[in-house]
Design a protein around this motif. Structure first.
Motif, short mmCIF file in Angstrom:
data_model
loop_
_atom_site.label_atom_id
_atom_site.label_comp_id
_atom_site.label_asym_id
_atom_site.label_seq_id
_atom_site.Cartn_x
_atom_site.Cartn_y
_atom_site.Cartn_z
N UNK A 96 0.86 -1.18 0.00
CA UNK A 96 0.00 0.00 0.00
C UNK A 96 0.90 1.23 0.00
N UNK A 97 0.78 2.05 -1.03
CA UNK A 97 1.60 3.27 -1.14
C UNK A 97 0.72 4.39 -1.69
N UNK A 98 0.53 5.43 -0.85
CA UNK A 98 -0.38 6.54 -1.19
C UNK A 98 -1.77 5.96 -1.47
N UNK A 99 -2.30 6.17 -2.68
CA UNK A 99 -3.64 5.66 -2.99
C UNK A 99 -3.59 4.35 -3.78
N UNK A 100 -2.40 3.80 -3.95
CA UNK A 100 -2.25 2.58 -4.73
C UNK A 100 -2.15 1.35 -3.82
N UNK A 101 -2.85 0.30 -4.22
CA UNK A 101 -2.77 -0.99 -3.53
C UNK A 101 -2.53 -2.05 -4.60
N UNK A 102 -1.44 -2.77 -4.49
CA UNK A 102 -1.16 -3.78 -5.50
C UNK A 102 -0.38 -4.93 -4.88
N UNK A 103 -0.46 -6.08 -5.59
CA UNK A 103 0.22 -7.28 -5.13
C UNK A 103 1.49 -7.47 -5.95
N UNK A 104 2.52 -8.06 -5.33
CA UNK A 104 3.74 -8.38 -6.04
C UNK A 104 4.32 -9.67 -5.50
N UNK A 105 5.19 -10.25 -6.29
CA UNK A 105 5.88 -11.47 -5.87
C UNK A 105 7.36 -11.15 -5.67
N UNK A 106 7.94 -11.72 -4.63
CA UNK A 106 9.34 -11.47 -4.33
C UNK A 106 9.94 -12.69 -3.67
N UNK A 107 11.22 -12.89 -3.95
CA UNK A 107 11.95 -13.98 -3.29
C UNK A 107 12.44 -13.55 -1.91
N UNK A 108 12.33 -12.26 -1.61
CA UNK A 108 12.84 -11.72 -0.35
C UNK A 108 11.80 -11.79 0.74
N UNK A 109 12.27 -11.75 1.97
CA UNK A 109 11.37 -11.74 3.13
C UNK A 109 11.59 -10.50 3.99
N UNK A 110 12.56 -9.69 3.66
CA UNK A 110 12.84 -8.46 4.41
C UNK A 110 12.10 -7.31 3.72
N UNK A 111 11.38 -6.49 4.52
CA UNK A 111 10.49 -5.47 3.97
C UNK A 111 11.22 -4.54 3.01
N UNK A 112 12.38 -4.05 3.40
CA UNK A 112 13.10 -3.11 2.55
C UNK A 112 13.44 -3.74 1.20
N UNK A 113 13.84 -5.00 1.20
CA UNK A 113 14.17 -5.68 -0.05
C UNK A 113 12.93 -5.90 -0.90
N UNK A 114 11.82 -6.20 -0.25
CA UNK A 114 10.56 -6.41 -0.98
C UNK A 114 10.13 -5.12 -1.68
N UNK A 115 10.24 -3.98 -0.98
CA UNK A 115 9.86 -2.70 -1.57
C UNK A 115 10.78 -2.34 -2.74
#
Length: 341
Positions: A96-115
């Motif tokens: 969730x960023x500002x007015x946008x909500x979207x799903x993504x896939x990532x191999x990471x589990x650390x929040x900063x890396x996911x973003x």
């Protein structure tokens, strides 16, 4: 000739022995297996494997992997002692960023890396929920907050203070301004903090005084005794009012003898010397007064606020006289009016 043949025979024997040793060594190594470290979805184990490659190891260990599975090192890597292998499937997160909500896939589990996988540039002041350094599970919702700081300069006034000096020689209720007050000014350097584009707070970084304020100095009368023909009389307050005079003539009252209310005050009393008209918002009807001249002429003296007038508004007073000549002679002037106890 015999020596040459003997030397050749010796070389063949040595080569055969080396080949046999290498074969034996490879066999022993294959028999012993390779000690490796295997990490699957964050779970790590130490193991000995007799597989030849990473892909063969995964198949032998019945570890499922698909085209999106991240295997490091690659599937065709030969197993060697000390090799570290990680197997990770992509995980789904909601951002969730500002007015946008979207799903993504990532191999990471650390929040900063996911973003960062979401191509979000993270500034030094930015933050998230959960925190940037948090480890999270799949399907976690991550809310990102972008922080922006803007500097601005604002000029404002510094209100002056008022200093009051009591003066026993000045009547109670009378004030004089000895020094006019003047506001100062200051220049403020302000940091406005915006979170996701909206103003969140402001912080004053630096205040600089451009000019100091000048205090206003007022003297206030505290004397509460006035000398009259009847001796000293105490009063509550003294006022400077603009005075006029009236009588019972048509020019003063708009009424003639015989007209309803002729000669009758707003209080219902008969107009007489000592009757004065006031604005009840300044002096309530029925208030006892003493009217003092300020120009050296004879004081009007004791009076009662019993009447009103259309033109008597604010700090004004109308003094009753028996004759039109006396009223006309009085004219208009300032007087000091004492409100008696």
């Amino acid at each position: 000739m015999d020596n040459t043949r003997a030397n050749s025979a010796k070389k063949v024997v040595v080569l055969l022995l080396l080949a046999i040793v290498m074969t034996i060594s490879l066999g022993v190594s294959s028999y012993q297996g390779a000690e490796i470290t295997l990490t699957v979805e964050g779970e790590t184990v130490q193991m000995v494997s007799y597989s030849a490659t990473v892909e063969e190891l995964l198949m032998d260990e019945e570890i499922e992997f698909g085209k999106d599975t991240l295997v490091e090192p690659g599937l065709d890597t030969l197993l060697t002692p000390g090799l570290k292998i990680t197997v990770t499937d992509p995980k789904t997160y909601t951002v969730v960023f500002k007015d946008d909500v979207y799903e993504l896939k990532s191999y990471n589990t650390r929040v900063e890396d996911i973003l960062e996988d979401a191509d979000i540039n993270i500034g030094p002041k930015d933050f998230s929920t959960p925190a940037l350094d948090s480890e999270v599970r799949t399907n976690t919702t991550i809310e990102f907050f972008q922080v922006e700081e803007k500097l601005r300069v604002e000029n404002t006034s510094i209100p002056f203070e008022t200093e009051v000096i009591n003066n026993i020689r000045l009547d109670k209720g009378i004030t004089n301004t000895l020094q006019e007050g003047k506001d100062g000014s200051k220049r403020s350097h302000i940091k406005d903090i915006y979170i996701n584009g909206e103003m969140s707070s402001s912080v004053v970084v630096l205040d600089t005084v451009v000019s100091e304020p000048v205090s206003q100095v007022i003297e206030r009368g505290v004397n509460d005794v006035v000398s009259t023909s009847r001796g000293d009389v105490r009063f509550k307050e003294a006022l400077i009012l603009n005075a006029s005079a009236y009588d019972l003539s048509f020019a003063s009252t708009g009424k003639r003898p015989g007209d309803p209310g002729y000669g009758i005050t707003a209080s219902g009393t008969t107009a007489r010397p000592g009757t004065v008209a006031v604005d009840p918002r300044v002096i309530p009807l029925g208030t006892k007064l003493y009217v003092e001249s300020l120009d050296g002429s004879r004081d009007y003296g004791f009076a009662i606020a019993e009447d009103t007038g259309g033109a008597i508004k604010g700090y004004k007073i109308d003094l009753f006289y028996n004759s039109n000549a006396a009223a006309m002679s009085f004219g208009r002037r300032d007087v000091k009016v004492y409100i008696l106890d």
